[in-house]
Design a protein around this motif. Structure first.
Motif, mmCIF file in Angstrom:
data_model
loop_
_atom_site.group_PDB
_atom_site.id
_atom_site.type_symbol
_atom_site.label_atom_id
_atom_site.label_comp_id
_atom_site.label_asym_id
_atom_site.label_seq_id
_atom_site.Cartn_x
_atom_site.Cartn_y
_atom_site.Cartn_z
ATOM 1 N N ALA A 45 0.835 -1.204 0.000
ATOM 2 C CA ALA A 45 0.000 0.000 0.000
ATOM 3 C C ALA A 45 0.873 1.259 0.000
ATOM 4 O O ALA A 45 0.545 2.256 -0.646
ATOM 5 C CB ALA A 45 -0.931 0.000 1.211
ATOM 6 N N LYS A 46 1.997 1.194 0.726
ATOM 7 C CA LYS A 46 2.935 2.320 0.722
ATOM 8 C C LYS A 46 3.531 2.507 -0.674
ATOM 9 O O LYS A 46 3.656 3.648 -1.165
ATOM 10 C CB LYS A 46 4.051 2.059 1.731
ATOM 11 N N LEU A 47 3.888 1.418 -1.344
ATOM 12 C CA LEU A 47 4.407 1.525 -2.706
ATOM 13 C C LEU A 47 3.354 2.085 -3.655
ATOM 14 O O LEU A 47 3.674 2.886 -4.547
ATOM 15 C CB LEU A 47 4.868 0.151 -3.200
ATOM 16 N N ALA A 48 2.088 1.673 -3.460
ATOM 17 C CA ALA A 48 1.006 2.213 -4.290
ATOM 18 C C ALA A 48 0.893 3.720 -4.118
ATOM 19 O O ALA A 48 0.671 4.463 -5.089
ATOM 20 C CB ALA A 48 -0.310 1.527 -3.931
ATOM 21 N N SER A 49 1.060 4.196 -2.865
ATOM 22 C CA SER A 49 1.009 5.635 -2.602
ATOM 23 C C SER A 49 2.144 6.365 -3.312
ATOM 24 O O SER A 49 1.960 7.465 -3.856
ATOM 25 C CB SER A 49 1.077 5.900 -1.093
ATOM 26 N N GLU A 50 3.314 5.752 -3.316
ATOM 27 C CA GLU A 50 4.456 6.356 -4.006
ATOM 28 C C GLU A 50 4.226 6.396 -5.517
ATOM 29 O O GLU A 50 4.538 7.400 -6.178
ATOM 30 C CB GLU A 50 5.732 5.580 -3.681
ATOM 31 N N PRO B 154 10.127 -5.589 5.876
ATOM 32 C CA PRO B 154 10.266 -4.143 5.725
ATOM 33 C C PRO B 154 9.270 -3.390 6.607
ATOM 34 O O PRO B 154 8.406 -3.997 7.259
ATOM 35 C CB PRO B 154 9.959 -3.916 4.243
ATOM 36 N N LYS B 155 9.387 -2.090 6.623
ATOM 37 C CA LYS B 155 8.461 -1.253 7.375
ATOM 38 C C LYS B 155 7.035 -1.476 6.874
ATOM 39 O O LYS B 155 6.816 -1.767 5.701
ATOM 40 C CB LYS B 155 8.838 0.215 7.215
ATOM 41 N N TYR B 156 6.084 -1.392 7.783
ATOM 42 C CA TYR B 156 4.655 -1.574 7.522
ATOM 43 C C TYR B 156 4.271 -3.037 7.325
ATOM 44 O O TYR B 156 3.206 -3.336 6.799
ATOM 45 C CB TYR B 156 4.172 -0.724 6.336
ATOM 46 N N VAL B 157 5.142 -3.954 7.739
ATOM 47 C CA VAL B 157 4.827 -5.391 7.719
ATOM 48 C C VAL B 157 5.062 -5.942 9.116
ATOM 49 O O VAL B 157 6.134 -5.730 9.694
ATOM 50 C CB VAL B 157 5.697 -6.160 6.707
ATOM 51 N N ILE B 158 4.070 -6.623 9.683
ATOM 52 C CA ILE B 158 4.199 -7.160 11.040
ATOM 53 C C ILE B 158 3.750 -8.628 11.070
ATOM 54 O O ILE B 158 2.765 -9.000 10.446
ATOM 55 C CB ILE B 158 3.385 -6.350 12.075
ATOM 56 N N PRO B 159 4.486 -9.486 11.792
ATOM 57 C CA PRO B 159 4.090 -10.891 11.920
ATOM 58 C C PRO B 159 2.907 -11.024 12.881
ATOM 59 O O PRO B 159 2.928 -10.484 13.992
ATOM 60 C CB PRO B 159 5.341 -11.559 12.485
ATOM 61 N N ILE B 160 1.876 -11.722 12.445
ATOM 62 C CA ILE B 160 0.667 -11.902 13.256
ATOM 63 C C ILE B 160 0.545 -13.319 13.791
ATOM 64 O O ILE B 160 0.280 -13.553 14.963
ATOM 65 C CB ILE B 160 -0.595 -11.551 12.445
ATOM 66 N N SER B 161 0.752 -14.316 12.925
ATOM 67 C CA SER B 161 0.597 -15.712 13.356
ATOM 68 C C SER B 161 1.459 -16.626 12.501
ATOM 69 O O SER B 161 1.651 -16.387 11.307
ATOM 70 C CB SER B 161 -0.863 -16.158 13.244
ATOM 71 N N GLY B 162 1.978 -17.664 13.133
ATOM 72 C CA GLY B 162 2.629 -18.739 12.395
ATOM 73 C C GLY B 162 1.646 -19.864 12.175
ATOM 74 O O GLY B 162 0.549 -19.893 12.746
ATOM 75 N N LEU B 163 2.029 -20.826 11.337
ATOM 76 C CA LEU B 163 1.198 -22.002 11.105
ATOM 77 C C LEU B 163 2.086 -23.192 10.767
ATOM 78 O O LEU B 163 2.805 -23.184 9.760
ATOM 79 C CB LEU B 163 0.204 -21.768 9.962
ATOM 80 N N GLY C 84 6.284 1.308 11.872
ATOM 81 C CA GLY C 84 5.610 2.477 11.322
ATOM 82 C C GLY C 84 4.175 2.668 11.713
ATOM 83 O O GLY C 84 3.511 3.594 11.235
ATOM 84 N N PHE C 85 3.650 1.824 12.609
ATOM 85 C CA PHE C 85 2.245 1.936 13.004
ATOM 86 C C PHE C 85 2.126 2.827 14.242
ATOM 87 O O PHE C 85 2.213 2.365 15.378
ATOM 88 C CB PHE C 85 1.655 0.547 13.253
ATOM 89 N N THR C 86 1.940 4.118 14.015
ATOM 90 C CA THR C 86 1.869 5.088 15.117
ATOM 91 C C THR C 86 0.505 5.100 15.770
ATOM 92 O O THR C 86 0.372 5.453 16.949
ATOM 93 C CB THR C 86 2.195 6.494 14.601
ATOM 94 N N CYS C 87 -0.537 4.736 15.009
ATOM 95 C CA CYS C 87 -1.914 4.657 15.528
ATOM 96 C C CYS C 87 -2.337 5.943 16.237
ATOM 97 O O CYS C 87 -2.937 5.914 17.304
ATOM 98 C CB CYS C 87 -2.079 3.466 16.459
ATOM 99 N N LYS C 88 -2.007 7.077 15.640
ATOM 100 C CA LYS C 88 -2.426 8.356 16.200
ATOM 101 C C LYS C 88 -3.917 8.523 16.050
ATOM 102 O O LYS C 88 -4.537 7.991 15.127
ATOM 103 C CB LYS C 88 -1.707 9.502 15.489
ATOM 104 N N ASP C 89 -4.509 9.305 16.959
ATOM 105 C CA ASP C 89 -5.915 9.690 16.803
ATOM 106 C C ASP C 89 -5.937 10.860 15.841
ATOM 107 O O ASP C 89 -5.596 11.989 16.194
ATOM 108 C CB ASP C 89 -6.521 10.083 18.153
ATOM 109 N N MET C 90 -6.342 10.607 14.621
ATOM 110 C CA MET C 90 -6.231 11.626 13.573
ATOM 111 C C MET C 90 -7.156 12.803 13.828
ATOM 112 O O MET C 90 -6.875 13.927 13.404
ATOM 113 C CB MET C 90 -6.480 11.001 12.214
ATOM 114 N N LYS C 91 -8.254 12.605 14.562
ATOM 115 C CA LYS C 91 -9.139 13.719 14.886
ATOM 116 C C LYS C 91 -8.437 14.710 15.812
ATOM 117 O O LYS C 91 -8.631 15.911 15.721
ATOM 118 C CB LYS C 91 -10.422 13.205 15.517
ATOM 119 N N ASP C 92 -7.637 14.169 16.741
ATOM 120 C CA ASP C 92 -6.916 15.044 17.674
ATOM 121 C C ASP C 92 -5.835 15.838 16.976
ATOM 122 O O ASP C 92 -5.374 16.863 17.456
ATOM 123 C CB ASP C 92 -6.301 14.212 18.804
#
Length: 255
Positions: free
Chosen positions: A86-91, A151-160, A245-253
């Motif tokens: 998604a970051k590459l798509a933005s670029e 790379p940035k913006y990729v996080i491991p969630i579960s193994g199998l 890279g996941f800052t999870c800011k409250d964008m309204k604030d």
């Protein structure tokens, strides 16, 4: 009952595996099934990394809390929430990349991973293979990220783990349907159901451990989710999110 539903309702988690490889045709079918699941905005926010090398599986088993079934299984998959594309798509399109500042991105990534993971499990089990998901991939996430070169913006969630099961652990009794399935609104009155389920699970546990344990469900779950245990088991998840890279800011604030 059709064969798909039979496969889904016959799930059990295997923690012992035979020394028998999974052939390429079967593995390709499993990966294809995982990739075919739906995703938010068709963004396909999932990547899967396969590890078959014995030395690399051994290291991942250590990072996941010394889980030997990772060593035994011929195939170990790591499912990642992936916003790198998604970051590459933005670029490519020359627009700003804001999603990582939004806490909802974590729900999107985790949900997409869950769907892909479920598809992989169903596909593998339909082929006569055994599986067990590994949440412990988040136990040492910083080391896992480095090891897998995420790379940035990729996080491991579960193994199998995937392979031919060395034993049949049997089916674990599920909660009563009334605790899982709610009509129109959520039913909070589940205390009696849980007490009854405790008896079922204690009897099941006593049988499957040959009398070595009769721990019930609430005892196990409450112990796992107690603050001291959970914080000590997965202490680096907040640092992982920030690093990736996941800052999870409250964008309204921010406005």
């Amino acid at each position: 009952m059709n064969e798909v539903i039979k496969t889904l309702t016959n799930h059990r988690s295997f923690r012992q595996y035979l020394n028998t490889p999974v052939n390429k045709k079967e593995l390709d079918a499993i990966i294809h099934a995982a990739q075919s699941g739906p995703s938010w905005i068709h963004g396909q926010q999932v990547s899967v990394i396969i590890v078959k090398d014995s030395a690399r599986k051994k290291r991942l088993a250590e990072l996941c809390g010394h889980q030997d079934h990772i060593n035994q299984a011929p195939v170990f998959l790591i499912f990642c929430a992936d916003f790198h594309r998604a970051k590459l798509a933005s670029e490519i399109e020359g627009v700003s990349f804001e999603v990582a500042d939004d806490a909802d991105s974590l729900l999107v990534g985790a949900a997409d991973v869950g769907i892909a993971l479920a598809n992989a499990i169903a596909a593998a089990e339909s082929l006569g293979l055994g599986t067990v998901p590994i949440g412990g991939i988040r136990r040492s996430p910083l080391e896992v990220i480095e090891f897998l070169q995420l790379p940035k913006y990729v996080i491991p969630i579960s193994g199998l783990c995937i392979g031919y099961g060395g034993n049949d652990p049997g089916l674990n009794p599920r909660l009563p349907k009334e605790a899982f399935y709610h009509e129109e609104t959520y039913n909070e009155n589940q205390m009696d159901m849980l007490q009854h389920y405790n008896e079922t699970m204690a009897e099941h546990r006593n049988k499957t451990t040959n009398g070595k344990s009769d721990a019930n469900w609430t005892e196990r779950i409450a112990g796992f989710y107690s603050r001291s245990h959970y914080n000590n088991a997965y202490p680096d998840v907040p640092r992982m999110l920030q690093q990736q890279g996941f800052t999870c800011k409250d964008m309204k604030d921010e406005s």
